[in-house]
Every structure is written in C-alpha cells, then in structure tokens.
Design an enzyme around this catalytic site. Structure first.
Site, PDB file in Angstrom:
ATOM      1  N   ASP A  33       0.803  -1.245  -0.062  1.00  0.00           N
ATOM      2  CA  ASP A  33      -0.055   0.111   0.195  1.00  0.00           C
ATOM      3  C   ASP A  33       0.833   1.178  -0.108  1.00  0.00           C
ATOM      4  O   ASP A  33       1.512   1.307   0.844  1.00  0.00           O
ATOM      5  CB  ASP A  33      -0.914  -0.217   1.274  1.00  0.00           C
ATOM      6  CG  ASP A  33      -2.112   1.003   0.988  1.00  0.00           C
ATOM      7  OD1 ASP A  33      -2.051   1.725   0.273  1.00  0.00           O
ATOM      8  OD2 ASP A  33      -2.845   1.025   1.943  1.00  0.00           O
ATOM      9  N   CYS A  74      -6.018   4.291  -3.827  1.00  0.00           N
ATOM     10  CA  CYS A  74      -6.044   2.701  -3.413  1.00  0.00           C
ATOM     11  C   CYS A  74      -7.449   2.029  -3.695  1.00  0.00           C
ATOM     12  O   CYS A  74      -7.135   0.985  -4.546  1.00  0.00           O
ATOM     13  CB  CYS A  74      -6.386   2.809  -1.796  1.00  0.00           C
ATOM     14  SG  CYS A  74      -4.777   3.616  -1.019  1.00  0.00           S
ATOM     15  N   LYS A 132      -6.116  -5.409   4.022  1.00  0.00           N
ATOM     16  CA  LYS A 132      -7.184  -3.891   3.640  1.00  0.00           C
ATOM     17  C   LYS A 132      -8.104  -4.208   2.319  1.00  0.00           C
ATOM     18  O   LYS A 132      -7.494  -4.463   1.325  1.00  0.00           O
ATOM     19  CB  LYS A 132      -6.049  -2.831   3.436  1.00  0.00           C
ATOM     20  CG  LYS A 132      -6.814  -1.594   2.749  1.00  0.00           C
ATOM     21  CD  LYS A 132      -5.715  -0.459   2.718  1.00  0.00           C
ATOM     22  CE  LYS A 132      -6.190   0.714   1.729  1.00  0.00           C
ATOM     23  NZ  LYS A 132      -5.166   1.933   1.677  1.00  0.00           N
ATOM     24  N   HIS A 134     -11.257  -1.985   1.402  1.00  0.00           N
ATOM     25  CA  HIS A 134     -11.124  -0.724   0.566  1.00  0.00           C
ATOM     26  C   HIS A 134     -12.141  -0.586  -0.896  1.00  0.00           C
ATOM     27  O   HIS A 134     -11.963   0.049  -1.671  1.00  0.00           O
ATOM     28  CB  HIS A 134      -9.956   0.155   0.367  1.00  0.00           C
ATOM     29  CG  HIS A 134      -9.915   1.627   0.416  1.00  0.00           C
ATOM     30  ND1 HIS A 134      -9.113   2.518   0.044  1.00  0.00           N
ATOM     31  CD2 HIS A 134     -11.134   2.314   0.841  1.00  0.00           C
ATOM     32  CE1 HIS A 134      -9.301   3.551   0.052  1.00  0.00           C
ATOM     33  NE2 HIS A 134     -10.570   3.559   0.748  1.00  0.00           N
ATOM     34  N   HIS A 217       1.227   2.552   4.175  1.00  0.00           N
ATOM     35  CA  HIS A 217       0.027   3.454   4.212  1.00  0.00           C
ATOM     36  C   HIS A 217       0.245   4.146   5.516  1.00  0.00           C
ATOM     37  O   HIS A 217       0.602   3.447   6.440  1.00  0.00           O
ATOM     38  CB  HIS A 217      -1.045   3.045   3.775  1.00  0.00           C
ATOM     39  CG  HIS A 217      -2.499   4.051   3.674  1.00  0.00           C
ATOM     40  ND1 HIS A 217      -2.725   4.827   4.662  1.00  0.00           N
ATOM     41  CD2 HIS A 217      -2.919   4.440   2.543  1.00  0.00           C
ATOM     42  CE1 HIS A 217      -3.638   5.746   4.087  1.00  0.00           C
ATOM     43  NE2 HIS A 217      -4.011   5.471   2.938  1.00  0.00           N
ATOM     44  N   ASP A 275      -0.461  -0.838  -4.635  1.00  0.00           N
ATOM     45  CA  ASP A 275      -1.542  -0.402  -5.185  1.00  0.00           C
ATOM     46  C   ASP A 275      -1.566   0.685  -5.970  1.00  0.00           C
ATOM     47  O   ASP A 275      -2.269   1.151  -6.907  1.00  0.00           O
ATOM     48  CB  ASP A 275      -2.657  -0.383  -4.118  1.00  0.00           C
ATOM     49  CG  ASP A 275      -2.408   0.609  -2.928  1.00  0.00           C
ATOM     50  OD1 ASP A 275      -1.154   1.125  -3.028  1.00  0.00           O
ATOM     51  OD2 ASP A 275      -3.399   0.864  -2.201  1.00  0.00           O
TER      52      ASP A 275
END
Length: 942
Positions: A33, A74, A132, A134, A217, A275
């Site tokens: 990320d 993302c 994650k 999202h 991130h 990402d």
C-alpha cells in the site's frame, strides 16, 4: 480378501484423482500500500531499505519494468485488480466518498461482476483474504468480503487503520463477520500470522489467498525495536517508513517460508504489486526514478514494483519490458487454474504467461488507459499522453526513452498527441460515469452516515461520559416500527450517570445536506433524548437537538431537527436518557438523515416475516416455525418458489419430502384485508438420508438371532402364538418364562452379533403378558471391554394386560456401535408367581409411532453382508445388478472423486437395471446399502 483388494483399488484411484486435482496451482496475490518504486531492493534505487524477501520473490520470477496499476489511489486500483477490468467501466473511478451520483448508489464492486475470489471459487478453490479491503462493505453487506467470494476474511474495510489495534475500540479489525475483540500484535505481523495459518489449513487443496497489506500507508507506525534497527537514517519519518516496509518484507518472508515448509513452493503462482505510488511528503516513500506520486497519473503514481513467480511456468530472474497492468492478474490466474477466458468474461486484461514465456511476441496491450476525475492518461508501446490537471494542456512523453517524463513533446509532436487524444476519447465515451467520490461535481446527493446494527460492518460507537456501557445485542422486541435482529444497547451502570451519558461515534466526515436525523428508540421510562452533531478543525461547530419520547417499552421513531447546522459532520453523539435518573437499559437503531420530518412507521406491505426456522421431526419431515408478524392473520408458505400451504399460525409441518434433498422455504404475511408482505429471507433445509426399518426378528422361521437367558431360572423358546388377534397375527413368537425368584432385570438377550454403527433412534418389539409391569430395553456394544462398552437403557410402561402391544424404546441419545440387545420384559422387584411373557417383531426404526400391524416375513434380515453382482463389466448403456436376498436396498453410484452421480431404491426383485447413458466414460463405484450393511463393487463405463 477380494473385497479388501477392491476397496484398496478404489482408494488408490480416489487418491490419484486428488493428486491430479492438486496440480492446480495455489494462487497468492500480495499487494503493498503506497509503496514507492524505489523502496524495494531489487530496483536498486535506494540503499536504506532492505527487502530480501521481496527481492527473492522477484528474482525467482519475472519482473515487469513497465508494470502499472489502474489508478493512482487505493480503492479503484484494487477494484481493477480484483475484477480484471478497468474499474471506470462500472463507475468505481474514485475512492469511496460521500458525494454520489444518485441516492441509490452504494459503494462496492457490483454483484454482477465476479471478483478474483468468486472466479477461482467456481474453479474449486478455497479462498481467503487477509488485509485491507477498501472496495465497499461498510455501507451494505452485499459488498463485504465474505459476500464477494471469500470463504475467510481477516482485516479491515476502509482505507487506513491503526497498526496497534489492541482493544479495537472502533471495530475496524474484523475476523470473518465479527469485530476482533483484541489484537495484541503489530497489524502487519498479525496479517502475516493469519496468512500463514490460512496456507497451513488449506495446504491439501487448491487455495487462493489475497494478501493486501496496508503497509506502508499511514499512519506511520512501527514497533520501536524495528525502528531502532535503522537508527542510521537521520530523517525520523523516513526511518519509521523503512521499519514499516521491513516488517512487511519479513511477513512476506513468512508466507514464502510456509510454502517451502509445506512443499507448495513449486505449485504456487504469486503476484506482487503496490496499489499505487508512494507519497514522499506523507508516508516518506520514494518513487525514484519516476516523476510524480500517489494521486497523480505521472509514472510515480502508477508504475510500480510488479512481479510474478511460478516455478516451471514463469521465467526466473528475467525482466519483461512491455507495458502490463494489474487487470492482467485475474485472467492469468484463471487460465493457470484450468479455466478459460474469452469475450464472455468481460475482461480488459489478458493472460500474461504466453507473453513472458516467449510463446507470444506481440504486446499484451495496444493501449493502457487511466482516468481519475479530471485527470486522465493513455499509453501505447512508445508514447504516453497525460493530463494531470496541473497545466492547461496535456503532456506528451516518449515514455520508452523518457520514463522520467522530463521532456514534454506535446507542442512539437501534435500528430502523436492527437492520435492518443482521439483514442482516449473513444475509450472514455464507453464509460458509464462516476458513481461516487470526493468531488462535488459527481452529484448533489451526499451520502449521510446511516447505522443499522444488523450490518456486518459494525460502527464504532463508544461510551460517552462515565457509568455507561455500550454493546450490540439482540432486539428485545422485534415488532412495530423495528423488526431488526440486532440493535445498540446503552446501559446506565448506576444512578450517578450524568444526563450527558450515552455513546459517541467519530464518523468519516460527510457534508450534511439533510435537515432531520431519525433514530428508533426503545426505553423503559419517559425521558428526553438528545443528539449532538459536530465538526472539528479550525472552525468547529456543534449543534444539539432534543426529541420528546412518548412510548414506553415500545419502539418509536424520534426525529431531531438540525436546521442551523452547516458544514461537514465528523462526530455524532447520542444521549438517549437526557435526564439524571434511575438505572436502566435503552436501545437505539436505524439512525438515518432525511428531509422528511415525519416519524417513520412500517407499512404492512413493506414488512416481511422473520425468524424462519426448521426443526426435524423425522428424517423427511420438518416443522417450520417463524416469528409472529404484526398485522398478519395468515401466512403463505413457499417451497422452492411454489406455494404449498396457507397457515393461520406461525407453524407448519411439512412432509412427503425426499431424503437427502435440499429445499428452499420462504414465508409471506397476509393481512385481514388481503395485503401481502415481502417474502422472508430464504431458509434452506436438507433432509437426512432416511433408512428403512431394520427387522431383527419375527420368529416365523424359527430363530435367526440366538437368544440367551438373563437372570436366574429364566427360560426362552419359540412357541406358537396362542392369541393371534389385534396387532400380532404371527404364527410363531418367543416365549420367556420368568420364575418368581428371578431378579428385577430378568429377561433375555441376543447373542453378540457383528457390531454395526447404529443410525436408528428407536427399538420396537411387541409384548404379550398377563400383568402391567414395566418393560425395558437395553443397547450395548459388548465387543468393547467392560470398562469402555457403551450401555443405554430405555423403560416403557405396558398398559394392555392380556393383549399384544408394540413397545417403543427411545435410544436417540445412544452413540457408538451396537452388537447386543437385552429385553427385560417384566422389570419389577417382586412377583407373586411364575410369569410367562411373549415377544415378537423386534426391529429398529426412526419412527417413534407404535406399529399396529404384523411385520412381513419377507422383511427378515440376515446379519451377513449382502452379496451382489454387477454385469456386464465394462458397462456400456445399462448397468445390471443382481442380489440373492429379496429385500429393499439403496443403490448409489459414485465417481472416483467420491461424488454421488445417481441414487435409487430397488423394489423386492432380485435384479435391477440402471441406465447409465448420462455417465462419462471412466471408473465408478456402485454401493449397495441395506439398513445394516454397505458393500460396493467397481465398474467401468466404456
């Protein structure tokens, strides 16, 4: 011996199929990320960040020097990867945000578009996700990972999370469908733990693991011990980011080591990518040598570390230079898994294997496209045209020779610019439009936060002020305006709780457009209810609204007016008992914003029955029950979408079903004036396999089961039936003579017979005796040692003095093998003289109803394995089966993976013929099952 060899052959064939099946590769997609291009060792762009495991992964496979993601942020980047399509093609252009194209829009990948997990699940894969998400699920359960193809989920739904979740107060960290109570590990380590555990548990079958880390991130957090490893880095923020990346690399190493330990390395296809690019001023990653960063369509935002490893299928330690995209991951995986891709799949990506192994020397893509709001870009083999909203005109780069995007050729090479512009315009006209995001231009409708506590994604309400607790619990009264299953429970712990006590929620910021907030309340006393909404920042604003409650112990929709509040909302606080007073519990539910000040009621036609449940009566009979629905006088009951009954109570017994069959039931309410509700949620009910009764003895042909005396002076013999009336007209019965001196348990027992796994709940036998003393039956597995044998007794009163009566003994709680039955027919402590008792028709059954008729002599069972023949062999179109005993049997045909392909019941003929034209050529197993024994033979279909 012959039967053992046949069984071994079948096992070997079955295992052979399993081995062949296991050759499907396991598939793992690892996503970092906000990882910059420079922040992996194998790119040789920075020296301060060691990534030995990512480097090992890249060097063991193919590295893509022009590997792209589909978006520089993302959510949409992940949506493209997970579907093999440009996410703009289904409106997922931006991260999930509050501005919506219309009120019906809910963020997520549409249900009609299969995800990576759904595609591989259909090919026989176990599927798991760790990390994650999202891409939806926090607004509607349809978009939650376990409803998008994943068997298992551990992670969080949104864009960022604390790396030290501990007590998980905001309920962000989830395990499958529930919040994690406590997570003591650093989140990246927890993801590594859960990923290796998934591999360990699924190593014997093909699996797909989606492992999207949230590192690196923000927030910029790492264990202090790991940060200290990089004390030589002077920039504190860069030091933390490097520690975060090091932790991720270590956990990728754990995954690779688990594959090695389980022997799966060579049979696992691994994809690795970030990402989007890093953001040097925010997470302190580096995108060298590329220009640009996260959020931009320059190379630094979309051209990233990108590699694929699959030993023996993907070339190792080579670099592939032609442009590829993460939309290629899913088509590549499907083909590797044995599936097919064509125009019907709707993919914009392609299978990369032929391109990287040299089979196909053309370019995987003629063009690649990007669009994020007003920003857009297009690239072919040599050129890239990009409009990043930082100049009045697009910029043109010869991207093959100028990957740093240093020389803008837009004014000097207008022909190339026009060609690419026209091609991008052609592509963009096919897009449906943006459905959500963070720009007001998307639409005037703003998605306000709504809370319905039946959702999987539980909102993070925390206690506000002292002496109060909060929890999500069952609805105490599913009636009236609220039939939800789950609600928010707020409890005052003592009378000193302040009037402000309640719950608070720091929500994702949204721009309030609707004036009124509605909330359903259930309380045991009348007191004011107060709501406070607020925004923080440089110009904070707070407004409260109080609503008068009018009902006690009944759900009521309260309305709160926020007419003077303006700006963004980032916190909602509920004070449900805004009055100092007694200790008590309150419930709230269904919190929404609206422009309608009218309290909500529930139109009958908008309701639906709830609580549909089924309880087995017998193997093929069920009792359906459901909750009472206010306003309903009757209920329509549907079986597989066909109306089977209209009931005037909340219960219906369903019978006449087929064993080993799944049925789907729904319920619909009917009002007194004929209004209909919506259908209830469907309930799937699977019937059990129903075994016919197992007859142990009728005595008509003398004794086949030997009986022994049980108690002093007891005698047993087969005699003529002297009272052939009523329930028993048999000619022969068993006589048991019990002297007055015999003990209470005097009677008779069967000789030990071959143990079998008993599937029957009831023992039946008919009794004729001169008194009304109690009778008893006893099961045991006497083949075990005395200390471990299973013994179960059941006692029934005898009420028909001087008449035959079918006695039914309940052994539903008996477990274990059965090889002996004892009949204690005069279970009494003292007798006035010798007692003669007669018994007959001994059988096992799953029917608790007493028999009222004699058993057929033809139903006698022999305690021997049934002998049967299969011919011809090999079989062409008709399979013939013959067996010597005239009795009903169950016949099943199984393929060599153990899956049933046909099932039927025979009649009493000694031969049965089965058409097998629907079977493919190959090896099959036919199983013959009686009530006590199962045996099988192999045959070959030509």
């Amino acid at each position: 011996m012959k039967k053992i060899l046949i069984a071994l052959l079948f096992v070997c064939l079955f295992l052979g199929v399993q081995v062949a099946f296991a050759q499907k590769p396991n598939i793992i997609v690892i996503v970092a990320d906000d990882l910059g291009n420079a922040d992996v060792g194998y790119h040789n762009q920075s020296t301060d960040i060691p990534t030995p495991n990512i480097d090992l992964l890249a060097q063991g496979g193919t590295q893509f020097s022009a590997g792209y993601v589909t978006a520089p942020v993302c959510g949409p980047s992940r949506a493209g990867l997970l579907t093999g399509r440009y996410q703009q093609s289904f409106g997922f252009e931006d991260n999930p945000g509050p501005f919506r194209a219309n009120p019906s829009v809910i963020t997520g990948i549409p249900n009609e578009i299969p995800t990576f997990a759904e595609s591989l699940k259909s090919l026989g894969y176990a599927t798991g996700m760790v990390g994650k998400w999202h891409v939806g699920g926090d607004e509607h359960d349809d978009f939650y990972p376990t409803n998008k193809g994943f068997d298992e989920f551990f992670g969080f739904l949104g864009g960022a999370a604390n790396y030290f979740p501990e007590n998980n107060e905001e309920n962000k960290l989830m395990k499958n469908n529930s919040p994690v109570a406590y997570e003591g590990e650093y989140l990246t380590d927890a993801f590594g733990r859960e990923a290796t555990d998934f591999i360990d548990r699924n190593q014997s079958q093909p699996f797909f693991l989606y492992l999207p880390f949230n590192a690196v991130h923000g927030p910029i957090q790492a264990p202090q011990a790991t940060i200290d490893l990089f004390s030589s880095i002077t920039d504190e923020n860069r030091r933390k980011m490097v520690a975060m990346q090091y932790e991720m690399d270590e956990n990728i190493g754990r995954v690779l080591q688990k594959l090695e330990d389980t022997g799966l390395t060579n049979n696992t296809l691994i994809f690795f990518v970030s990402d989007n690019g890093g953001k040097p001023g925010s997470n302190y990653s580096l995108n060298t040598p590329y220009f640009g960063e996260k959020g931009q369509l320059y190379e630094g935002g979309i051209r990233l570390p990108f590699c694929i490893k699959w030993p023996g299928h993907v070339p190792a330690n080579v670099i592939y230079d032609k442009p590829v995209s993460t939309i290629d991951f899913l088509p590549t995986a499907i083909v590797a898994a044995g599936g097919t891709i064509d125009a019907s799949n709707g993919f914009h990506g392609t299978n990369l294997i032929p391109f990287i192994d040299g089979t196909n020397n053309t370019d995987p893509h003629e063009f690649l496209y990007w669009k994020l709001g007003d920003k857009w870009a297009i690239r072919d083999a040599n050129w890239k045209l990009v409009f990043n909203d930082d100049s009045s005109t697009p910029k043109l780069f010869n991207i093959l020779s100028d990957k740093e995007e240093a020389i803008d050729l837009y004014l000097t090479n207008s022909a190339e610019a026009t060609r690419l512009q026209d091609k991008f315009n052609e592509w963009s006209t096919t897009l449906p439009g943006v459905l959500w995001g963070w720009r007001t231009s998307i639409g005037s409708y703003v998605r306000h936060h709504e809370f319905t506590f039946d959702n999987i994604a539980l909102p993070g309400f925390l206690p506000y002020k002292s002496n109060v607790t909060v929890a999500i619990t069952d609805n105490p009264d599913k009636s009236g305006v609220n039939t939800s299953n789950k609600v928010l429970n707020i409890t005052r712990l003592n009378t000193s709780a302040p009037d402000e006590a309640g719950v608070t929620n720091k929500v994702s910021q949204f721009q309030r457009k609707m004036r009124y907030m509605h909330m359903k309340v259930y309380k045991e006393r009348l007191s004011p209810v107060k709501i406070t909404i607020e925004k923080g920042g440089e110009t904070p604003m707070t407004q409260s609204s109080i609503s008068a409650q009018t009902k006690i112990n009944e759900w009521e929709d309260l309305v709160f007016d926020f007419d003077t509040f303006s700006g963004a909302v980032n916190r909602i606080t509920i004070h449900p008992d805004f009055e100092v007073g007694a200790l008590h519990t309150m419930y709230v539910d269904d919190i929404i914003f609206s422009d309608d000040p009218t309290p909500r009621t529930v139109p009958f036609s908008n309701t639906s029955p709830t609580g549909l449940n089924a309880q087995s009566i017998e193997e093929i009979r069920f009792s359906l029950t459901w909750d009472k629905l206010d306003g309903a006088t009757d209920y329509n009951v549907f079986q597989d979408d066909i109306l089977i009954a209209t009931a005037n109570t909340e219960k219906l017994e369903v019978s006449g079903l087929t064993s080993n069959q799944t049925y789907t039931y729904t319920i619909q309410g009917i009002s007194a004036n004929g209004q209909l509700t919506n259908l209830s949620a469907p309930l799937n009910v699977t019937t059990n396999t129903s075994d016919p009764d197992m007859v142990l003895e009728t005595f008509e042909n003398e004794t086949t089961l030997e009986f022994v005396k049980n108690g002093n002076g007891v005698e047993v013999e087969v005699v003529s039936n002297s009272n052939k009336a009523g329930e028993n007209d048999s000619n022969k019965v068993l006589k048991i003579t019990i002297p007055s001196s015999a003990q209470v348990y005097a009677g008779t027992s069967t000789e030990d017979f071959t143990p079998f796994n008993n599937n029957f709940k009831y023992l039946h036998y008919k009794v004729f005796k001169p008194n009304t003393s109690t009778t008893r039956g006893k099961f045991e597995d006497a083949s075990n040692s005395a200390s471990t044998k299973v013994v179960k007794e059941s006692t029934v009163p005898y009420s028909n003095s001087g008449k035959w009566q079918d006695m039914v003994f309940d052994f539903s709680t008996y477990t274990g093998l059965l090889n002996k039955i004892t009949f204690q027919v005069d279970y009494i402590s003292s007798r006035s003289g010798t007692v003669e008792v007669f018994i007959d028709d001994i059988y096992l059954s799953n029917d608790p109803a007493p028999s009222t008729a004699a058993l057929s002599v033809a139903d006698n069972r022999s305690p021997q394995n049934i002998d049967f023949k299969v011919f011809p062999n090999p079989v062409e179109e008709i399979l013939n089966i013959s067996f010597k005993d005239h009795m009903p049997i169950s016949i099943g045909i199984y393929d060599i993976q153990g899956r049933m392909t046909k099932q039927l019941e025979s009649n009493n003929d000694y031969k049965i013929s089965i058409p097998v034209s629907s079977l493919k050529s190959g090896m099959y197993l036919v199983k013959i099952k009686t009530t006590r024994f199962t045996t099988s033979k192999l045959f070959v279909k030509k």
